[in-house]
Design an enzyme around this catalytic site. Structure first.
Site, PDB file in Angstrom:
ATOM      1  CB  SER A 126      -0.920   0.014   1.233  1.00 26.13           C
ATOM      2  OG  SER A 126      -0.153   0.257   2.401  1.00 26.13           O
ATOM      3  CB  SER A 128       0.470   3.477   4.660  1.00 25.36           C
ATOM      4  OG  SER A 128       1.369   2.410   4.885  1.00 25.36           O
ATOM      5  CE  LYS A 183       0.792   1.613   8.827  1.00 26.62           C
ATOM      6  NZ  LYS A 183       0.155   2.232   7.638  1.00 26.62           N
ATOM      7  CB  SER A 290      -0.739   6.255   7.104  1.00 28.50           C
ATOM      8  OG  SER A 290      -0.239   5.257   7.976  1.00 28.50           O
TER       9      SER A 290
END
Length: 325
Positions: A126, A128, A183, A290
């Site tokens: 993705s 994010s 992350k 995100s």
């Protein structure tokens, strides 16, 4: 044994097929562990039973041939046209079901150990973490940087470095530990993290940011430019996307129920959280796109997989290969 091995391979194909089409969630670490154990059993059986059995059969053949030649020689016949070499090779040949089990054990074991204790590959699914990581990036994760953990159960047995603010970390998603997320570490145990009016504060201090030169970051998937900023989080300077015109609601109704949710205060302008001991607060670099700790809470230490550090391939853009922060 051939029928049993065929059945095991059939079960493996069914499992992989169901995983691929989304019928169930797979666990690759567990699968590698099971394959290592099964192929080890075949390897041990081959080493101590089947191979000696085939060698003994070949020796019997050789002894029978030697006895036959001696008997013929006693009768004055010294020239014998028969050649037992093909028959001997056939007796010594490893059957297919051992070749595809015991023969694969060293390879599967090497992959299991490498992936469990050294480096593990991941694919970015993705956006994010844009602009640091793009969709389709194939990355490597250092599995021992944060300590050595037992595979499958992910229990730390040897400590190493502690996570630092600014690290890009892969972890097991707290809401579904069968899924891996990536992350950036924003808050450490004991920190107070605030994200208000699109500004990040750690322990009451505004995290410094400065706009990158225009036109900003160009996203090839949407064919548009996005405002890009440089942010210094801890000792790490990295890039983030932050659209001053974006509106995102942070009311309590926008967050999930999660452990230690009482440590967070939500308002229309943002969220403030006190990170509990043994947990981390994570955020994506694409701040307006995100879903991270602002919404689903903290990442416990036992969910840590490793530190991401290198893009080893992006088939759509090979220039992406290299290290990152």
């Amino acid at each position: 044994m051939g029928i049993l091995t065929g059945a095991l391979y059939g079960l493996l194909l069914v499992y992989l097929g169901g995983w691929y089409v989304g019928k169930w969630t797979g666990n690759f670490s567990l699968l590698l562990f099971i394959l290592s154990v099964v192929t080890l059993a075949y390897w041990l059986a081959e080493r101590f039973h089947f191979a000696p059995q085939r060698a003994a059969a070949a020796k019997v053949l050789e002894e029978q041939e030697a006895a036959r030649r001696a008997q013929l020689a006693a009768q004055g016949i010294t020239k014998v046209d028969t050649d037992i070499a093909p028959a001997r090779e056939k007796l010594l040949m490893q059957p297919w079901w051992l070749d595809w089990t015991a023969g694969l054990f060293p390879v599967i074991l090497a992959v299991f150990l490498l992936r469990s204790f050294l480096f593990e590959p991941f694919k970015i699914p993705s956006g994010s973490m844009i602009p640091t990581l793009l969709v389709g990036d194939l990355i490597l994760v250092n599995k021992y940087h944060y300590g050595v953990r037992l595979p499958v159960i992910n229990k730390k047995i040897i400590a190493n470095h502690e996570p630092q603010r600014g690290d890009v970390m892969v972890f097991r998603f707290p809401r579904d530990t069968s899924v891996d997320y990536i992350k950036r570490v924003v808050g450490l145990p004991g920190d107070e993290v605030s994200f208000r009016s699109q500004k990040l504060y750690v322990n009451g201090q505004l995290v410094p940011t400065e706009p990158s030169p225009p036109p900003g970051f160009y996203d090839e998937t949407t064919l548009r430019y996005y405002p890009e900023f440089k942010e210094k989080l801890g000792e790490v300077e990295h890039r983030i996307l932050l659209d001053p015109n974006a509106q995102r609601l942070f009311g309590a109704d926008g967050a999930y129920a999660f452990p230690h949710r009482e440590n967070c205060r939500y308002s229309a302008e943002g969220v403030t959280c006190k990170v509990p001991e043994g947990h981390y607060f994570m955020m994506g670099d694409n701040r307006d796109n995100s879903e991270d700790s602002r919404f689903w809470g903290f990442v416990p230490d036992e969910n840590i997989v490793g530190k991401a550090f290198f893009v080893w391939m992006n088939f759509g853009n090979p220039k992406r290969i290299g290290s990152f922060q």
